[in-house]
Design a protein around this motif. Structure first.
Motif, short mmCIF file in Angstrom:
data_model
loop_
_atom_site.label_atom_id
_atom_site.label_comp_id
_atom_site.label_asym_id
_atom_site.label_seq_id
_atom_site.Cartn_x
_atom_site.Cartn_y
_atom_site.Cartn_z
N ASP A 121 0.82 -1.21 0.00
CA ASP A 121 0.00 0.00 0.00
C ASP A 121 0.86 1.26 0.00
O ASP A 121 0.55 2.23 -0.69
CB ASP A 121 -0.93 0.01 1.23
N ASP A 122 1.93 1.24 0.78
CA ASP A 122 2.83 2.39 0.85
C ASP A 122 3.45 2.64 -0.52
O ASP A 122 3.50 3.78 -0.99
CB ASP A 122 3.91 2.12 1.90
N LEU A 123 3.93 1.57 -1.16
CA LEU A 123 4.54 1.71 -2.48
C LEU A 123 3.51 2.15 -3.52
O LEU A 123 3.81 2.99 -4.38
CB LEU A 123 5.18 0.39 -2.90
N LEU A 124 2.33 1.60 -3.43
CA LEU A 124 1.27 1.97 -4.37
C LEU A 124 0.94 3.45 -4.25
O LEU A 124 0.84 4.17 -5.25
CB LEU A 124 0.03 1.12 -4.11
N THR A 183 2.84 5.85 -2.93
CA THR A 183 3.98 6.73 -3.21
C THR A 183 4.30 6.78 -4.70
O THR A 183 4.55 7.86 -5.25
CB THR A 183 5.23 6.25 -2.44
N VAL A 184 4.31 5.63 -5.35
CA VAL A 184 4.72 5.55 -6.76
C VAL A 184 3.58 5.89 -7.71
O VAL A 184 3.77 6.60 -8.70
CB VAL A 184 5.29 4.15 -7.07
N TRP A 185 2.38 5.40 -7.40
CA TRP A 185 1.25 5.61 -8.31
C TRP A 185 0.36 6.77 -7.87
O TRP A 185 -0.44 7.26 -8.65
CB TRP A 185 0.43 4.33 -8.42
N GLY A 186 0.45 7.17 -6.61
CA GLY A 186 -0.32 8.31 -6.13
C GLY A 186 -1.52 7.89 -5.31
O GLY A 186 -2.08 6.82 -5.49
N TYR A 187 -1.91 8.76 -4.39
CA TYR A 187 -3.00 8.44 -3.48
C TYR A 187 -4.34 8.30 -4.20
O TYR A 187 -5.27 7.68 -3.70
CB TYR A 187 -3.12 9.52 -2.39
N ASP A 188 -4.47 8.90 -5.40
CA ASP A 188 -5.72 8.82 -6.12
C ASP A 188 -5.75 7.65 -7.10
O ASP A 188 -6.64 7.54 -7.94
CB ASP A 188 -5.99 10.13 -6.87
N TYR A 189 -4.74 6.77 -6.99
CA TYR A 189 -4.70 5.61 -7.88
C TYR A 189 -5.66 4.55 -7.39
O TYR A 189 -5.66 4.18 -6.22
CB TYR A 189 -3.27 5.05 -7.95
N PHE A 190 -6.49 4.04 -8.31
CA PHE A 190 -7.53 3.10 -7.91
C PHE A 190 -7.20 1.65 -8.27
O PHE A 190 -8.05 0.78 -8.22
CB PHE A 190 -8.88 3.49 -8.56
N GLN A 221 -5.06 -2.07 -7.92
CA GLN A 221 -4.93 -3.02 -6.83
C GLN A 221 -3.47 -3.17 -6.43
O GLN A 221 -2.55 -2.85 -7.20
CB GLN A 221 -5.51 -4.37 -7.25
N THR A 222 -3.26 -3.70 -5.22
CA THR A 222 -1.88 -3.83 -4.73
C THR A 222 -1.09 -4.84 -5.54
O THR A 222 0.14 -4.82 -5.50
CB THR A 222 -1.87 -4.25 -3.25
N ASN A 223 -1.75 -5.73 -6.29
CA ASN A 223 -0.97 -6.67 -7.10
C ASN A 223 -0.28 -5.96 -8.26
O ASN A 223 0.58 -6.53 -8.92
CB ASN A 223 -1.83 -7.83 -7.59
N THR A 224 -0.64 -4.69 -8.50
CA THR A 224 0.10 -3.88 -9.47
C THR A 224 1.55 -3.77 -9.05
O THR A 224 2.47 -3.85 -9.87
CB THR A 224 -0.52 -2.47 -9.58
N VAL A 225 1.77 -3.60 -7.75
CA VAL A 225 3.12 -3.52 -7.22
C VAL A 225 3.86 -4.83 -7.47
O VAL A 225 5.04 -4.83 -7.89
CB VAL A 225 3.10 -3.20 -5.71
N ARG A 246 6.49 -11.90 3.13
CA ARG A 246 5.15 -12.45 2.92
C ARG A 246 4.09 -11.72 3.75
O ARG A 246 4.25 -11.53 4.94
CB ARG A 246 5.13 -13.93 3.26
N GLY A 247 3.03 -11.34 3.07
CA GLY A 247 1.92 -10.70 3.75
C GLY A 247 2.15 -9.25 4.11
O GLY A 247 1.28 -8.61 4.70
N VAL A 248 3.35 -8.73 3.80
CA VAL A 248 3.66 -7.34 4.18
C VAL A 248 4.00 -6.50 2.96
O VAL A 248 3.29 -5.58 2.59
CB VAL A 248 4.82 -7.29 5.21
N GLY A 249 5.14 -6.81 2.33
CA GLY A 249 5.56 -6.02 1.19
C GLY A 249 6.95 -6.41 0.72
O GLY A 249 7.26 -7.60 0.64
N TYR A 250 7.80 -5.42 0.50
CA TYR A 250 9.12 -5.67 -0.08
C TYR A 250 10.19 -4.88 0.67
O TYR A 250 9.92 -3.86 1.31
CB TYR A 250 9.13 -5.28 -1.56
#
Length: 234
Positions: A181-184, A186-193, A195-199, A223-227
């Motif tokens: 979620d943090d990466l999504l 930061t990189v795609w913007g808060y208004d990006y709709f 999914q987290t699998n985009t990351v 796992r279950g958190v991020g990168y």
């Protein structure tokens, strides 16, 4: 301009003498070691001065592969492995041990000198990037923000804008787990709709480029958190 310093590690005295003379003729300074143990001692004593290592594989006391691995634990000084072993598996072993290049004996001195020039030019380029103050470094990975340029093991890696932005967020916070979620956001913007699998998709593409040619993986999955940007355990 100071002369580049080369640590030459070769137990065959006649060959070592020939290489040393040629290097000095080309205006390099040479530090000579006749076995692996002496090479490690000399590197420890002159680490800040040495610009490149020419390393024989079959050495007395400590073999070249072991020397390369020990040096690579805490230094990214370029290493050219010199050996009569010419099987693909041997070359892979040498590169896996930390060598940046590999030349098979017997070789023409012109080829060795050309390989040295190529590597030292790359090192000079990396130094220039670091001196700008606009770069990030983690392990063998360099990122220049202003030029949007990425180097790994002195090789330039071409990324898309989103791949670069994703790597930028990771390298700013190395060894820190960052959520999808943090990466999504930061990189795609808060208004990006999306999914987290985009990351996940972009991380997979980024890994394919960064880890090419068997390089150790730098982006680890939690796992279950991020990168997290972290060196793969040896």
């Amino acid at each position: 301009m100071e002369k580049p310093v080369i640590l030459l590690v070769e137990d065959e005295e006649s060959l070592a003498s020939f290489i040393q003379e040629e290097l000095q003729f080309e205006d390099y300074q040479v530090i000579y070691a006749k076995d692996g143990a002496e090479a490690l001692d000399l590197f420890a004593a002159h680490e800040q001065e040495i610009d490149l290592i020419l390393l024989d594989w079959m050495l007395p006391k400590v073999d070249g592969l072991t020397v390369g691995r020990r040096i690579r634990r805490h230094s990214f000084v370029p290493i050219i492995m010199m050996t009569a072993r010419d099987q693909i598996s041997d070359k892979v072993s040498g590169l896996d041990a930390g060598a940046d290049d590999y030349i098979t004996k017997p070789f023409e001195i012109e080829e060795l000198l050309a390989r040295i020039r190529v590597i030292l030019r790359r090192e000079e380029r990396i130094t220039q990037l670091k001196e700008t103050g606009l770069t990030y470094q983690y392990a063998d990975l360099f990122l220049d923000v202003a030029k949007r340029q990425v180097l790994r093991e002195q090789t330039e890696i071409f990324l898309t804008k989103k791949e670069f932005d994703l790597l930028y967020e990771l390298i700013k916070r190395p060894e820190e787990v960052i959520s999808r979620d943090d990466l999504l956001n930061t990189v795609w913007g808060y208004d990006y709709f999306g999914q987290t699998n985009t990351v996940d998709v972009y991380v997979r593409a980024l890994r394919n480029k960064l880890d090419e040619d068997g390089r150790p993986r730098l982006i680890q999955t939690v796992r279950g958190v991020g990168y997290v940007l972290r060196q793969e355990n040896e």
